[in-house]
Write a protein that holds these residues in place. Structure first.
Motif, short mmCIF file in Angstrom:
data_model
loop_
_atom_site.label_atom_id
_atom_site.label_comp_id
_atom_site.label_asym_id
_atom_site.label_seq_id
_atom_site.Cartn_x
_atom_site.Cartn_y
_atom_site.Cartn_z
N VAL A 147 0.84 -1.21 0.00
CA VAL A 147 0.00 0.00 0.00
C VAL A 147 0.87 1.25 0.00
O VAL A 147 0.58 2.23 -0.71
CB VAL A 147 -0.97 -0.01 1.20
CG1 VAL A 147 -1.80 1.27 1.21
CG2 VAL A 147 -1.88 -1.22 1.14
N LEU A 148 1.95 1.25 0.78
CA LEU A 148 2.86 2.39 0.80
C LEU A 148 3.53 2.57 -0.56
O LEU A 148 3.73 3.70 -1.03
CB LEU A 148 3.92 2.21 1.88
CG LEU A 148 3.46 2.43 3.33
CD1 LEU A 148 4.50 1.90 4.31
CD2 LEU A 148 3.19 3.90 3.59
N GLY A 149 3.89 1.47 -1.21
CA GLY A 149 4.47 1.54 -2.54
C GLY A 149 3.50 2.14 -3.55
O GLY A 149 3.88 2.96 -4.39
N LEU B 11 -4.10 13.88 13.38
CA LEU B 11 -4.72 12.59 13.69
C LEU B 11 -3.73 11.44 13.57
O LEU B 11 -4.13 10.28 13.41
CB LEU B 11 -5.92 12.35 12.75
CG LEU B 11 -7.05 13.37 12.83
CD1 LEU B 11 -8.15 13.04 11.83
CD2 LEU B 11 -7.62 13.45 14.24
N LYS B 12 -2.44 11.76 13.68
CA LYS B 12 -1.44 10.71 13.48
C LYS B 12 -1.44 9.66 14.58
O LYS B 12 -0.89 8.57 14.40
CB LYS B 12 -0.04 11.33 13.37
CG LYS B 12 0.43 12.08 14.60
CD LYS B 12 1.78 12.71 14.34
CE LYS B 12 2.28 13.49 15.55
NZ LYS B 12 3.57 14.15 15.27
N GLU C 252 -1.94 8.58 9.57
CA GLU C 252 -0.62 9.17 9.30
C GLU C 252 0.07 8.44 8.16
O GLU C 252 0.60 9.06 7.23
CB GLU C 252 0.25 9.10 10.55
CG GLU C 252 1.65 9.66 10.32
CD GLU C 252 2.61 9.30 11.44
OE1 GLU C 252 3.41 10.16 11.81
OE2 GLU C 252 2.56 8.15 11.92
N ARG C 253 0.08 7.13 8.19
CA ARG C 253 0.82 6.32 7.24
C ARG C 253 0.24 6.45 5.82
O ARG C 253 0.98 6.48 4.85
CB ARG C 253 0.79 4.86 7.70
CG ARG C 253 1.84 3.94 7.11
CD ARG C 253 3.26 4.32 7.44
NE ARG C 253 3.55 4.55 8.83
CZ ARG C 253 3.82 3.62 9.73
NH1 ARG C 253 3.80 2.35 9.38
NH2 ARG C 253 4.13 3.95 10.97
N PHE C 254 -1.08 6.53 5.71
CA PHE C 254 -1.73 6.54 4.39
C PHE C 254 -2.50 7.84 4.15
O PHE C 254 -3.50 7.86 3.43
CB PHE C 254 -2.64 5.33 4.24
CG PHE C 254 -1.98 4.02 4.56
CD1 PHE C 254 -0.89 3.59 3.82
CD2 PHE C 254 -2.40 3.25 5.62
CE1 PHE C 254 -0.25 2.39 4.12
CE2 PHE C 254 -1.78 2.04 5.93
CZ PHE C 254 -0.69 1.62 5.18
N ARG D 38 6.99 8.51 7.82
CA ARG D 38 8.01 8.00 8.76
C ARG D 38 8.46 6.58 8.39
O ARG D 38 8.83 5.80 9.23
CB ARG D 38 7.51 8.07 10.20
CG ARG D 38 7.26 9.48 10.69
CD ARG D 38 7.10 9.57 12.19
NE ARG D 38 5.90 8.85 12.63
CZ ARG D 38 5.81 8.21 13.78
NH1 ARG D 38 6.82 8.16 14.60
NH2 ARG D 38 4.69 7.61 14.12
N VAL D 39 8.41 6.28 7.09
CA VAL D 39 8.85 4.99 6.58
C VAL D 39 9.91 5.24 5.50
O VAL D 39 9.60 5.75 4.43
CB VAL D 39 7.68 4.17 5.99
CG1 VAL D 39 8.19 2.87 5.39
CG2 VAL D 39 6.64 3.90 7.05
#
Length: 524
Positions: A35-37, A203-204, A215-217, A354-355
């Protein structure tokens, strides 16, 4: 009241940023990685669509030509990203299209011998071949500087102080692609900016199964929401009687990408025909290759901090530039209409999520290659309105710039010498390119305007780039102004151990080549 303790009022310099969840060689779960990719792929679409959308019509190309160029650019971006993450610097950087090539490309488009061709499609093909030939020749600059280690030798003159303006302006220098583009359609651009900031920052701490999903997505979620909102505005007829420019920037059905895209199309080298070569075109393109090299150098330094790695040693940096030169050669062979550089927005996304995982970027390269071959599906995502991307750029470009400023912690900013160098380099890095842009918009040619077009292209390209101007000014001043007595103030004691591969034990973990290739290419 008791006097504050020293540790309460000072923050010691730190090699690596704190608070990052995954560093360069640690990986999230496979689902999260995929998903991050995909999120990095979506972000990379902005530049991949913007550049051909501007240049192809100037060349006489049709919507079909534009779609083919976008697909080819994404395909080669995927290949170049894999090459860079496997064999180059090995940093988690997306290698995308570069705006640095715009000046020489526009000069080729307006070449009188090409403008005389009356048939638009034939003019497009001949212009594309001329651009390809110039890019193939110019790519040798980075190949030579990189693989010969000459750029690594040049980097000996860099210090943390000298790199601050370069890295900062790699982000700040792109300000014209931020809010000015958001302003083209404020009803979708501003909500996107607000939503992205709220999700990624305020909202992280919202977790689902111990995953900070908002936060991540944040990019993926906010883009989906605002894209759907923009489609509702389009379908409801909100832009029916608005000016053409507003409709182009706001509507979700004006890109003409989906209808023109084939279902399956695999890009291949020389599909536009055999490249043509002209010495003047190639010389102007060389300036763009040098600008791309300098901008990428700053972006590599920023990516290393956002991936929680050490600054890339000279040998690794030079290796990455060499492979980037190979990437520009591929751009020329395939006909992508622009050269390669490190995608600054994708570097910023490393910090936002943060990845800093290398694997995430390699997965995003897979998406670029896959969707460039499945035309209809790739065109669907590529039809996202530009103001949505620009809203995200407002945050991500600023984040990269702030990483550049973070290098000040290794220098003495109570030194008037250092204040002078940073201030002058930053100001001229903003001011000189702005002068060149304003002059060009009024006179329809750059300030350098002689009978030698190749010479004009070279200088105008150099001084259009904020990081390049900043590097020229900062490195010159830093190495000529009281430099012998200022090593400590410049941050050289901290910097020196990262110049060589063996200078820090962590370099082996971050930068060693895969498949045991270090046997054949030993680090220096």
């Amino acid at each position: 009241m008791a006097a504050p303790k020293p540790e309460e009022i000072s923050h010691p310099p730190m090699d690596q940023l704190q608070g990052l969840e995954y560093c360069i060689d640690s990986n999230p779960s496979w689902v999260e990685t995929i998903v991050l990719g995909f999120q990095h792929y979506i972000l990379a679409l902005g530049t991949a669509v913007m550049i051909p959308s501007f240049l192809v019509p100037l060349m006489g190309g049709s919507d079909d030509d534009k779609v083919r160029v976008v697909q080819t650019l994404l395909f080669v971006e995927g290949i170049n990203t894999l090459l860079q993450t496997l064999f180059g610097t090995r940093l988690p950087t997306v290698i995308g299209g570069s705006y640095a090539f715009m000046v020489p490309i526009i000069s080729i488009i307006h070449d009188s011998s090409l403008k005389r061709i009356e048939d638009p499609h034939l003019r497009f093909l001949n212009t594309m071949r001329a651009i390809q030939g110039a890019m193939i020749v110019a790519s040798s600059i980075q190949v030579i500087l990189g693989f010969s280690q000459l750029w690594g030798i040049c980097s000996r003159f860099f210090s943390p102080l000298g790199m601050v303006p370069v890295i900062a302006l790699a982000g700040f220098g792109l300000f014209d692609r931020g809010f000015p583009v958001v302003g083209h359609c404020v009803e979708i651009g501003i909500p996107m900016l607000i939503l992205f900031v709220v999700f990624s920052q305020y909202l992280k701490n919202f977790h689902t199964r111990q995953l900070p999903i908002l936060e991540r997505f944040a990019l993926l979620i906010s883009t989906t929401v605002i894209w759907a909102y923009a489609h509702l505005l389009t379908a409801s007829g909100a832009y029916k009687h608005r000016p053409d420019l507003t409709q182009h920037n706001c509507r979700t059905d004006r890109a003409n990408l989906i209808s023109s895209a084939p279902w399956i199309k695999i890009p291949y080298p020389l599909e536009w025909g055999a490249p043509t070569f002209d010495a003047g075109h190639a010389f102007g393109m060389m300036a763009a290759v040098l600008v791309s090299l300098i901008e990428s150098t700053g972006a590599y330094k920023a990516a290393s901090r956002l991936a929680s790695a050490t600054p890339p040693p000279a040998h690794v940096l030079s290796r990455g530039i060499g492979w980037q030169g190979i990437g520009i050669l591929l751009n020329g062979l395939f006909g992508t209409l622009t050269g390669s550089t490190v995608s600054v927005e994708n570097v910023g996304l490393l910090g936002s999520t943060r990845v800093g995982s290398r694997r995430v970027i390699q997965i995003s390269a897979g998406f670029m290659i896959f969707f460039s071959m499945l035309g209809k599906f790739g065109a669907l995502f590529a039809s996202i309105p530009f103001p949505i991307f620009a809203a995200v750029y407002c945050v991500l470009f600023g984040l990269v710039a702030s990483v550049g400023l973070s290098f000040l912690q290794f220098t003495n900013m109570n030194s008037m010498r250092n204040l002078f160098i940073v201030g002058v380099a930053l100001f001229l890095g903003f001011s000189v390119p702005e002068y060149f842009r304003e002059y060009t918009s009024k006179a329809l040619h750059g300030p350098t305007h002689t009978r030698a077009g190749w010479f004009d292209d070279f200088l105008n390209t150099i001084f259009f780039s904020s990081p390049t101007v900043a590097l020229i000014v900062a490195v010159f001043l830093d190495n000529t102004l009281d430099y012998k007595d200022s090593a400590k103030d410049r941050g050289m004691p901290w910097w020196a151990r990262f110049r060589t591969f063996n200078g820090d034990s962590r370099n082996e973990e971050f930068y060693t080549l895969p498949f045991n290739l270090n046997r054949f290419f030993p680090p220096r």
